[in-house]
Design a protein around this motif. Structure first.
Motif, short mmCIF file in Angstrom:
data_model
loop_
_atom_site.label_atom_id
_atom_site.label_comp_id
_atom_site.label_asym_id
_atom_site.label_seq_id
_atom_site.Cartn_x
_atom_site.Cartn_y
_atom_site.Cartn_z
N ALA A 167 0.86 -1.19 0.00
CA ALA A 167 0.00 0.00 0.00
C ALA A 167 0.89 1.23 0.00
O ALA A 167 1.92 1.25 0.67
CB ALA A 167 -0.89 0.01 1.24
N ASP A 168 0.52 2.24 -0.76
CA ASP A 168 1.27 3.48 -0.82
C ASP A 168 0.37 4.65 -0.44
O ASP A 168 -0.78 4.73 -0.87
CB ASP A 168 1.80 3.72 -2.24
CG ASP A 168 2.84 2.70 -2.65
OD1 ASP A 168 3.82 2.52 -1.90
OD2 ASP A 168 2.67 2.08 -3.71
N ALA A 169 0.91 5.52 0.38
CA ALA A 169 0.20 6.74 0.77
C ALA A 169 1.22 7.84 1.00
O ALA A 169 2.40 7.57 1.23
CB ALA A 169 -0.62 6.49 2.04
N ARG A 195 -3.19 11.03 1.57
CA ARG A 195 -3.85 10.47 0.39
C ARG A 195 -3.18 9.16 0.04
O ARG A 195 -1.95 9.08 -0.02
CB ARG A 195 -3.75 11.42 -0.79
CG ARG A 195 -4.55 10.96 -2.00
CD ARG A 195 -4.55 12.00 -3.11
NE ARG A 195 -5.57 11.74 -4.09
CZ ARG A 195 -5.55 10.74 -4.96
NH1 ARG A 195 -4.56 9.87 -4.96
NH2 ARG A 195 -6.52 10.58 -5.84
N SER A 196 -3.99 8.14 -0.19
CA SER A 196 -3.45 6.86 -0.64
C SER A 196 -3.29 6.90 -2.16
O SER A 196 -3.95 7.69 -2.85
CB SER A 196 -4.37 5.70 -0.24
OG SER A 196 -5.63 5.81 -0.88
N THR A 242 -4.34 4.88 -4.26
CA THR A 242 -5.59 4.49 -4.93
C THR A 242 -6.64 5.59 -4.85
O THR A 242 -7.63 5.55 -5.56
CB THR A 242 -6.19 3.23 -4.26
OG1 THR A 242 -6.52 3.55 -2.91
CG2 THR A 242 -5.23 2.05 -4.33
#
Length: 156
Positions: A8-10, A21-22, A24
């Motif tokens: 997961a990236d944020a 903000r992520s 996605t």
């Protein structure tokens, strides 16, 4: 052997009074210091996000534990996670309480399932040996043996 399943990236801008903000776009929100510490109402904070993630992840670990035992969880079963931000000297830290209500299982079986879930939940594994995590069933604290809170490297 380690097998990466998901990343997961944020990103965050402005720290506790900024925006997260992520990648996605599923998370896109204002951040604030907790309201009780002078922050603004209606904004979230890192502790709330951590509590939500830990509760969700632990619930999934319970679902997996039940499935492996040939059981299912009651649809109304809950995991409540409380994350506390504290200060100790110049440093800050976190502690967590996981309170589980599986509804349909007796106390003995629920306790066994909670202990098993605590061994496989990625949040539990990641925090083990790094922060205090208290397990509870229907508000009643479970005794946790020292070896249950050892970090992964220490446990081997």
């Amino acid at each position: 052997m380690k097998k990466n399943l998901y990343t997961a990236d944020a990103s965050a801008v402005g720290g506790r009074s900024g925006h997260v903000r992520s990648a996605t776009g599923a998370i896109d929100m204002e951040m604030s210091v907790p309201e009780g510490l002078g922050g603004k109402k209606g904004a979230t904070n890192p502790e709330e996000l951590f509590a939500a993630g830990y509760a969700s992840c632990f619930q999934q670990a319970l679902l997996v534990t039940a499935l492996k035992a040939g059981d299912t969880l009651d649809k109304e079963s809950t995991v409540k996670c409380s994350v506390t931000l504290f200060q100790e000297g110049d440093a800050f830290g976190l502690s967590a309480i996981l309170d589980v209500d599986l509804k349909k299982f007796d106390e003995e079986k629920t306790i066994a399932m909670v202990r098993q879930a605590h061994q496989i939940c990625p949040y539990s594994v990641g925090t083990r040996g790094n922060m205090e995590v208290e397990l509870r069933v229907l508000g009643k604290p479970l005794p946790v043996a020292a070896e249950e809170n050892l970090g992964v490297a220490e446990h081997k």
